[in-house]
Design a protein around this motif. Structure first.
Motif, PDB file in Angstrom:
ATOM      1  N   ASP A  20       2.855   7.016  -5.506  1.00 13.31           N
ATOM      2  CA  ASP A  20       1.936   7.593  -6.631  1.00 13.31           C
ATOM      3  C   ASP A  20       1.630   9.037  -6.579  1.00 13.31           C
ATOM      4  O   ASP A  20       1.584   9.493  -7.370  1.00 13.31           O
ATOM      5  CB  ASP A  20       0.809   6.541  -6.869  1.00 13.31           C
ATOM      6  CG  ASP A  20       1.216   5.314  -7.414  1.00 13.31           C
ATOM      7  OD1 ASP A  20       2.436   5.203  -7.869  1.00 13.31           O
ATOM      8  OD2 ASP A  20       0.458   4.134  -7.900  1.00 13.31           O
ATOM      9  N   TRP A  21       1.275   9.354  -5.368  1.00 13.77           N
ATOM     10  CA  TRP A  21       0.751  10.763  -4.943  1.00 13.77           C
ATOM     11  C   TRP A  21       2.152  11.654  -5.083  1.00 13.77           C
ATOM     12  O   TRP A  21       2.066  12.960  -5.255  1.00 13.77           O
ATOM     13  CB  TRP A  21      -0.026  10.634  -3.615  1.00 13.77           C
ATOM     14  CG  TRP A  21      -0.202  11.975  -3.337  1.00 13.77           C
ATOM     15  CD1 TRP A  21      -1.172  13.008  -3.676  1.00 13.77           C
ATOM     16  CD2 TRP A  21       0.350  12.906  -1.828  1.00 13.77           C
ATOM     17  NE1 TRP A  21      -1.115  14.005  -3.040  1.00 13.77           N
ATOM     18  CE2 TRP A  21      -0.094  14.000  -1.940  1.00 13.77           C
ATOM     19  CE3 TRP A  21       1.314  12.394  -1.223  1.00 13.77           C
ATOM     20  CZ2 TRP A  21       0.370  15.045  -1.002  1.00 13.77           C
ATOM     21  CZ3 TRP A  21       1.606  13.101  -0.273  1.00 13.77           C
ATOM     22  CH2 TRP A  21       1.020  14.532  -0.129  1.00 13.77           C
ATOM     23  N   TYR A  35       0.669   3.726  -2.872  1.00 14.33           N
ATOM     24  CA  TYR A  35      -0.501   4.635  -2.876  1.00 14.33           C
ATOM     25  C   TYR A  35       0.216   6.165  -2.600  1.00 14.33           C
ATOM     26  O   TYR A  35      -0.106   6.916  -3.357  1.00 14.33           O
ATOM     27  CB  TYR A  35      -1.456   4.346  -2.104  1.00 14.33           C
ATOM     28  CG  TYR A  35      -2.558   3.564  -2.387  1.00 14.33           C
ATOM     29  CD1 TYR A  35      -3.357   3.587  -3.417  1.00 14.33           C
ATOM     30  CD2 TYR A  35      -2.749   2.339  -1.587  1.00 14.33           C
ATOM     31  CE1 TYR A  35      -4.194   2.518  -3.971  1.00 14.33           C
ATOM     32  CE2 TYR A  35      -3.596   1.126  -2.186  1.00 14.33           C
ATOM     33  CZ  TYR A  35      -4.214   1.411  -3.313  1.00 14.33           C
ATOM     34  OH  TYR A  35      -5.401   0.359  -3.625  1.00 14.33           O
ATOM     35  N   ASN A  62      -4.901   0.340  -8.247  1.00 12.65           N
ATOM     36  CA  ASN A  62      -4.138   1.109  -7.743  1.00 12.65           C
ATOM     37  C   ASN A  62      -4.689   2.754  -7.856  1.00 12.65           C
ATOM     38  O   ASN A  62      -3.960   3.591  -7.726  1.00 12.65           O
ATOM     39  CB  ASN A  62      -2.884   1.365  -8.874  1.00 12.65           C
ATOM     40  CG  ASN A  62      -3.151   1.587 -10.191  1.00 12.65           C
ATOM     41  OD1 ASN A  62      -4.110   1.727 -10.700  1.00 12.65           O
ATOM     42  ND2 ASN A  62      -1.898   1.307 -11.111  1.00 12.65           N
ATOM     43  N   THR A 109      -6.771  10.323  -2.591  1.00  9.90           N
ATOM     44  CA  THR A 109      -6.440  11.611  -2.905  1.00  9.90           C
ATOM     45  C   THR A 109      -7.226  11.920  -4.164  1.00  9.90           C
ATOM     46  O   THR A 109      -7.260  13.079  -4.688  1.00  9.90           O
ATOM     47  CB  THR A 109      -4.958  11.492  -3.427  1.00  9.90           C
ATOM     48  OG1 THR A 109      -4.547  10.723  -4.402  1.00  9.90           O
ATOM     49  CG2 THR A 109      -4.083  11.476  -2.348  1.00  9.90           C
ATOM     50  N   ALA A 135     -10.166   4.060   2.522  1.00 10.81           N
ATOM     51  CA  ALA A 135      -8.989   4.731   2.391  1.00 10.81           C
ATOM     52  C   ALA A 135      -8.536   5.508   3.586  1.00 10.81           C
ATOM     53  O   ALA A 135      -9.875   5.839   4.400  1.00 10.81           O
ATOM     54  CB  ALA A 135      -9.176   5.974   1.199  1.00 10.81           C
ATOM     55  N   GLY A 143      -4.984   3.867  -0.157  1.00 12.01           N
ATOM     56  CA  GLY A 143      -5.992   4.397  -1.260  1.00 12.01           C
ATOM     57  C   GLY A 143      -6.759   3.278  -1.459  1.00 12.01           C
ATOM     58  O   GLY A 143      -7.712   3.594  -2.510  1.00 12.01           O
ATOM     59  N   SER A 157       0.811  -1.122   0.227  1.00 10.53           N
ATOM     60  CA  SER A 157      -0.010   0.072  -0.055  1.00 10.53           C
ATOM     61  C   SER A 157       0.997   1.265   0.047  1.00 10.53           C
ATOM     62  O   SER A 157       0.418   2.382  -0.167  1.00 10.53           O
ATOM     63  CB  SER A 157      -0.764  -0.027   1.185  1.00 10.53           C
ATOM     64  OG  SER A 157      -0.072   0.034   2.386  1.00 10.53           O
ATOM     65  N   ASN A 193      -6.298   5.863  -6.379  1.00  6.66           N
ATOM     66  CA  ASN A 193      -5.902   6.191  -5.000  1.00  6.66           C
ATOM     67  C   ASN A 193      -7.154   6.865  -4.595  1.00  6.66           C
ATOM     68  O   ASN A 193      -7.161   7.935  -4.742  1.00  6.66           O
ATOM     69  CB  ASN A 193      -4.579   7.119  -5.134  1.00  6.66           C
ATOM     70  CG  ASN A 193      -4.133   7.396  -3.457  1.00  6.66           C
ATOM     71  OD1 ASN A 193      -5.117   7.467  -2.588  1.00  6.66           O
ATOM     72  ND2 ASN A 193      -2.957   7.813  -3.500  1.00  6.66           N
ATOM     73  N   TYR A 199      -3.629  -2.773  -3.320  1.00  6.03           N
ATOM     74  CA  TYR A 199      -3.054  -1.959  -4.628  1.00  6.03           C
ATOM     75  C   TYR A 199      -2.939  -2.603  -5.831  1.00  6.03           C
ATOM     76  O   TYR A 199      -2.999  -2.004  -6.941  1.00  6.03           O
ATOM     77  CB  TYR A 199      -1.620  -1.309  -4.187  1.00  6.03           C
ATOM     78  CG  TYR A 199      -0.921  -0.639  -5.142  1.00  6.03           C
ATOM     79  CD1 TYR A 199      -1.122   0.891  -5.346  1.00  6.03           C
ATOM     80  CD2 TYR A 199       0.105  -1.092  -6.218  1.00  6.03           C
ATOM     81  CE1 TYR A 199      -0.295   1.742  -6.267  1.00  6.03           C
ATOM     82  CE2 TYR A 199       0.786  -0.256  -7.016  1.00  6.03           C
ATOM     83  CZ  TYR A 199       0.325   0.928  -7.195  1.00  6.03           C
ATOM     84  OH  TYR A 199       0.989   2.081  -8.137  1.00  6.03           O
TER      85      TYR A 199
END
Length: 737
Positions: free
Chosen positions: A299-300, A296, A368, A373, A345, A360, A293, A370, A364
C-alpha cells in the motif's frame, strides 16, 4: 330491385363524395384504413432500413472484433505481480486469472449451471433474446419512475460483449452498442467458442476472472475438478459477486446456490434427485489466507509507480526490496509484544534505505491504516538523537562533564523520569539514562533552532517548533522518517532515503524502470556520527535500551512520551536499522508502556532473526576530532612546539613569540609589537571572525577566557608569517543557523 338500389345509391355516394365530407382523407373508415396502410408501408420501409443499418453495423463490428486466439490472450484490466527481494511473487493485484480451460476441459455441470441461470435459450438466439427483451420491457414499464434498473435482458453473449468491449454503465446508447456487438460475436464465433470465452472471462468476485481462478480462489483446486454443488455456488456469483461471495456471506451464497439448482432442474439439465443430492452447505472452502501484513508495504510502495513509469494498462511485474523472512519476523514480533488494546508499527531499513520489512499495525484485515508511514506521533526521548548530535557538532565531547540539576528555561522546568537529580555526570551517561534536564540545558545552550536544523537535515519533514520542550520530543514525527534518521547515523552521517521498488518490467520482460544507484549526501562530519554512535551503543549496553540487546553490537535509543501515550525504540546493528512504535490510535495513555519495555523487546525479537545471517559488525566509535577540538589550550592552532621550546607555523617555519609577563613581579603585558600580535584569546577571536577587531588594536581584554601558554622566545629567523586560523566553532546560541 338490386339494380334500383344500386342506381339510387350511386348519386348519394357521389354527392356525399362532394359535399358530405366522408370521402378519402375525411377521417372515415376508409380514410383510416388508408392511413394505416401508409403507416404500415412507412414502418416496413423504416424497419427495412433499420435492418440494413444494423446488418451493416454488425458486419463492421464483426470485422473489427479480434480473433478468438487474440481474445484469449487479452486481459480484462491491468494486473500487477509484486515480487519480494528474492524474486518470489507474494501478491497479485488486479484481475486474477487461472488456467484457460477449453470447453472440453470444463465440467458439463459448470456449463449447464451457467447457461441455466444466466441464459437458458443461449443455444437458440442470435445473440439477443427477444423473449428476454420483452420481459425486460414489461418490467421497465411496470417500474417506470422508480429508478430500478432494467433486468433479465442480457444474454451470455451480451455479457461477454460488455465484459470485453464496454463498461457497465446503464445507458441506452451502451445497450444498443452491446446488442450490435453481441450479434457480431454470434456472426463471427460459434456458440461453443462464445461459451468458452465467457466462462474464462466472466468476473466472479475476489479479483477472480474465469471459472478456474474462481475455483482456486474459493475451493483451492482447479475448475476441472468442480462438483455440482461447487458449480452451483460459482454460477450464482455472476449476478452479484460481492453479495453472494461465500467468503463474505456464506448464507447468501448458500441461498443463491439453491436457486441455481432449482433453475437447472427447471431447464432440464439435471433431475430433481440430483439437485436434492447436491449439498452446497457441505462445500469445503479454501483456507482463507487473508490480507497479511505485507499489504502495508505494498500500500505504501505501489502508489509510487505513478511517479516511476508512464501510465499504462499492460500487465506489470514489480520487484521490491521486501524480505519475506524479515517481514514474517517483524509481524510476529509486533503481534507478540504489543500490549493488548494497543497498536504497533515497525520499519526496517537496510544500509542504503531498502525497506526490508514494514508493519503498519497488528492486523491488516482489521485496520489497513499504515501507522508506519501515515501516523504522526511524538517521539519522546528518541528525539534526543538530534539534540546530542547538534551538541557534538557544536563542540561537546562524549566525555564532557555536565550537571544534572534543576533547570528552568523561559518558565519551563523539565523533570527526570526518576524524579531525582544525579549531579555531575558525563555526556555519555546523560544520554544512556535519557536525563531530561541535561537535554534541556544542551538545547538551551546550542540553540533550539540548531536542534531543529539537525532534525531537518536528517529527513524529518513534519512541523517542528523551537519551544524549549521540543528537546524532549514534543514535535510529531512518522516512524519511517525517524527510522531513516537513525539509518543515516548507521551510515556514518550519510543520508538515507527509504525506497521499496527496485525494478518494474512488463509481463514479457521489457524494462520500464530500474532504480539508479544513490550515494546519499553527507549530513554531518564522521566524528559527529562516531560520537553519537558511541552514545547510542552505551544506551543499549548500560542504559534505558538494555532490553534491545541481541548478543551482538546494537546502538539505539528509547522514547517514551508523557503519560505513556507512545513508546519507541529505534536502533541499528549489522547494517540493519529498525524503528518500533507502540501506542493507541486515540493517543490515550497506556499503563506501563515505555520505550525500554515492549518496543525494545519487539526490536530484539525481530532483529535476532533479521541479522542472524549477517556478519557481526563492530561500531566505528573512534572519534577523530578536528584540530579545534584536539587540545585543551590554543597551542593546537599554531602547530606543535619544537624541541627547543619554540613554535612553528603550518609550513614548519619558527614563530617569534614575545616573552611572557612576569605577573609575580607585577609586570604588565606590553603592547603588541609592530611586527606581530600578542597571542591571546582576543587576537585569536579577531583573526577567526568571532569578534570584531578593537578600534585601537590594543592589548588583551580585561577578562580573556584563556591565555595561550607562551614559551621562551626563539631567535628570530624570518618575518612573522600569516598564521593558520582554526576552523570556526559552531555558535553556542544557535544563531546564524
Amino acid at each position: 330491385m338490386r339494380r334500383e338500389r344500386q342506381s339510387s345509391s350511386a348519386p348519394k355516394s357521389s354527392s356525399s363524395g362532394k359535399g358530405s365530407g366522408k370521402g378519402p382523407g375525411s377521417g372515415g373508415p376508409s380514410g383510416l384504413r388508408l392511413w394505416l396502410r401508409r403507416l404500415f408501408r412507412w414502418g416496413l420501409a423504416l424497419a427495412l432500413v433499420g435492418v440494413v443499418a444494423v446488418a451493416v453495423a454488425v458486419g463492421i463490428a464483426a470485422q473489427r472484433i479480434p480473433s478468438f486466439e487474440e481474445l484469449k490472450k487479452s486481459p480484462a484490466g491491468q494486473t500487477i505481480r509484486v515480487h519480494a527481494a528474492d524474486g518470489t511473487v507474494f501478491l497479485s493485484l488486479g484481475p486474477n486469472y487461472g488456467r484457460w480451460l477449453t470447453l472440453r476441459e470444463t465440467p458439463q455441470v459448470m456449463q449447464d449451471a451457467m447457461v441455466a441461470v444466466e441464459d437458458r435459450r443461449f443455444r437458440y438466439h442470435p445473440g439477443v433474446d427477444p423473449v428476454g427483451m420483452t420481459r425486460a420491457a414489461v418490467f421497465a414499464v411496470e417500474h417506470y419512475g422508480t429508478g430500478r434498473r432494467m433486468q433479465g435482458a442480457s444474454t451470455i453473449t451480451q455479457q461477454l460483449a460488455r465484459n470485453i468491449f464496454l463498461s457497465n454503465s446503464y445507458t441506452w446508447s451502451r445497450k444498443l452498442r452491446e446488442m450490435i456487438l453481441s450479434l457480431a460475436l454470434e456472426w463471427k464465433f460459434s456458440k461453443d467458442e462464445i461459451l468458452e470465452l465467457y466462462l474464462n472471462k466472466v468476473y466472479f468476485g475476489g479479483g477472480s476472472y474465469g471459472i478456474d481462478a474462481a475455483s482456486r480462489r474459493f475451493f483451492g483446486h482447479s475448475a476441472t475438478q468442480m462438483s455440482l454443488s461447487e458449480a452451483a455456488v460459482v454460477a450464482g456469483l455472476v449476478k452479484a459477486p460481492s453479495r453472494y461471495s461465500p467468503t463474505a456471506d456464506a448464507q447468501a451464497a448458500l441461498g443463491r446456490s439453491g436457486v441455481v439448482l432449482e433453475t437447472m432442474v427447471d431447464a432440464g439439465f439435471i433431475t430433481q434427485a440430483q439437485a436434492d443430492g447436491a449439498k452446497p452447505a457441505d462445500v469445503q472452502l479454501a483456507q482463507e489466507t487473508g490480507q497479511n501484513s505485507a499489504r502495508y508495504f505494498t500500500d505504501w510502495a505501489l502508489p509510487q509507480l505513478d511517479m516511476l513509469i508512464d501510465e499504462g494498462t499492460e500487465a506489470l511485474d514489480v520487484y521490491t526490496t521486501l524480505d519475506l523472512g524479515m517481514q514474517r519476523a517483524a509481524t510476529a514480533a509486533i503481534q507478540a509484544d504489543t500490549p493488548k488494546g494497543v497498536q504497533g508499527a515497525l520499519v526496517s531499513l537496510d544500509r542504503d534505505g531498502a525497506v526490508r520489512a514494514m508493519v503498519g499495525g497488528t492486523d491488516y484485515v482489521a485496520s489497513n491504516y499504515n501507522r508506519a508511514t501515515q501516523a504522526m506521533r511524538q517521539p519522546g526521548s528518541a528525539w534526543k538523537l538530534f539534540v546530542y548530535m547538534a551538541a557534538l557538532e557544536a563542540g561537546y565531547k562524549v566525555d564532557d562533564q555536565v550537571v544534572d540539576e534543576p533547570v528552568t528555561i523561559n518558565g519551563w522546568s523539565p523533570k527526570n523520569s526518576s524524579g531525582r537529580f544525579a549531579g555531575p555526570m558525563s555526556l555519555r551517561t546523560a544520554f544512556a539514562y535519557s536525563v531530561n534536564t541535561i537535554a534541556a540545558k544542551l538545547g538551551n545552550e546550542i540553540g533550539f533552532s540548531s536542534v531543529a536544523n539537525m532534525a531537518r537535515r536528517f529527513g524529518i519533514t513534519t512541523p517542528i517548533n523551537t519551544h524549549p520542550s521540543m528537546v524532549l520530543g514534543s514535535a510529531e514525527v512518522r516512524v519511517i522518517d525517524m527510522t531513516a534518521a537513525f539509518a543515516a547515523v548507521s551510515r556514518k552521517g550519510v543520508s538515507v532515503q527509504p525506497y521499496g521498488i527496485t525494478k518494474v518490467t512488463t509481463a514479457d520482460g521489457r524494462l520500464l524502470y530500474q532504480k539508479p544507484a544513490e550515494r546519499g549526501q553527507v549530513l554531518v562530519d564522521n566524528w559527529v556520527a562516531a560520537g553519537i554512535t558511541d552514545l547510542l551503543q552505551t544506551a543499549v549496553a548500560t542504559g534505558t535500551g538494555r532490553a534491545a540487546q541481541i548478543g551482538r553490537p546494537v546502538a539505539g535509543k528509547t522514547g517514551t512520551t508523557s503519560s505513556n501515550k507512545d513508546g519507541w525504540f529505534l536502533g541499528f546493528s549489522s547494517g540493519l536499522t529498525t524503528g518500533v512504535w507502540m501506542g493507541r490510535d486515540d493517543a490515550k495513555a497506556v499503563g506501563g508502556l515505555q520505550g525500554g519495555r515492549a518496543p525494545a523487546k519487539a526490536f530484539a525479537d525481530y532483529m535476532r532473526i533479521a541479522v542472524a545471517r549477517r556478519p557481526v559488525e563492530p561500531f566505528d566509535t573512534e572519534v577523530k576530532l578536528p584540530e579545534w577540538q584536539l587540545e585543551g589550550d590554543d597551542e593546537a592552532y599554531f602547530g606543535a612546539p619544537e624541541e627547543n621550546g619554540g613554535m612553528v607555523d603550518e609550513n614548519g617555519m619558527p614563530i617569534e613569540l614575545p616573552a611572557a609577563p612576569d605577573t609575580a613581579q607585577g609586570d604588565v603585558a606590553p603592547p603588541p609589537p609592530a611586527d606581530g600580535p600578542v597571542l591571546n584569546q582576543q587576537w585569536i577571536e579577531e583573526q577567526t571572525g568571532r569578534r570584531p577587531p578593537a578600534d585601537n588594536g590594543a592589548a588583551a581584554p580585561k577578562a580573556a577566557p584563556q591565555q595561550l601558554r607562551t614559551p621562551a622566545p626563539a631567535p628570530p629567523k624570518a618575518p612573522p608569517p600569516v598564521l593558520k586560523a582554526p576552523p570556526a566553532r559552531a555558535p553556542a546560541n544557535g544563531e546564524g543557523n
